[in-house]
Design a protein around this motif. Structure first.
Motif, PDB file in Angstrom:
ATOM      1  N   ILE A   5      -7.364 -78.029  32.306  1.00 27.48           N
ATOM      2  CA  ILE A   5      -5.919 -77.852  32.467  1.00 27.48           C
ATOM      3  C   ILE A   5      -5.583 -76.462  32.987  1.00 27.48           C
TER       4      ILE A   5
ATOM      5  N   ALA B   8      -1.233 -78.425  28.794  1.00 25.82           N
ATOM      6  CA  ALA B   8      -1.008 -77.232  29.618  1.00 25.82           C
ATOM      7  C   ALA B   8      -0.264 -76.162  28.820  1.00 25.82           C
TER       8      ALA B   8
ATOM      9  N   PRO C 146      -1.190 -80.137  35.626  1.00 26.48           N
ATOM     10  CA  PRO C 146      -1.146 -81.195  34.602  1.00 26.48           C
ATOM     11  C   PRO C 146      -1.023 -82.606  35.181  1.00 26.48           C
TER      12      PRO C 146
END
Length: 149
Positions: free
Chosen positions: A111, A134, A116
């Motif tokens: 991430i 995230a 995302p």
């Protein structure tokens, strides 16, 4: 299979459903199709998967029946069925490979390098889950990076 968790943040429940038909190799490299995306595998992981498929270890004491179902990467005791998730987790723990910590670390690494929405599509997560990851990664890494300066 621990490498699939550590590299691609996959859950054991998803890994147990992988079939040999999801693995492909060509001149460009070896690929494992995750959901509908062929993902390039690191060469060492590709060799391990190839070796594993060349000598599957079904754990049945009975002669396996012919199955018209898929050939699982992790065949279970019954023909045409994969190993259970709990059995896979137990095997990984026996080798000191904790699944949850490995997946969380892989997810944070992914991430921080990809948006995302890409993670959502690639790993089969909902968009809101990917954005939560995230946010979590950003909160944790910001403090850590500040201490490193």
């Amino acid at each position: 299979m621990g490498a699939l968790i550590r590299v691609y943040a996959l859950t054991v429940v998803r890994i147990k459903e992988f079939t040999t038909s999801q693995f492909r190799q060509n001149d460009a490299g070896a690929f494992l199709t995750i959901d509908r995306h062929p993902v390039l595998l690191p060469p060492t992981l590709a060799r391990l998967l190839k070796a594993h498929m060349a000598s599957p270890q079904a754990s049945s004491m009975l002669k396996p029946r012919a199955s018209s179902g898929p050939d699982y990467l992790l065949p279970g005791r019954h023909a045409g069925r994969p190993l259970s998730a709990s059995h896979i987790i137990k095997r990984l723990r026996n080798h000191d490979l904790p699944t949850r910590a490995a997946r969380n670390t892989a997810m944070i690494n992914a991430i921080t390098e990809l948006p995302p929405i890409v993670i959502s599509d690639l790993f089969g997560l909902s968009a809101s889950t990917a954005f939560q990851w995230a946010k979590f990664a950003q909160q944790n890494w910001t403090g850590y990076l500040a201490l490193q300066e």
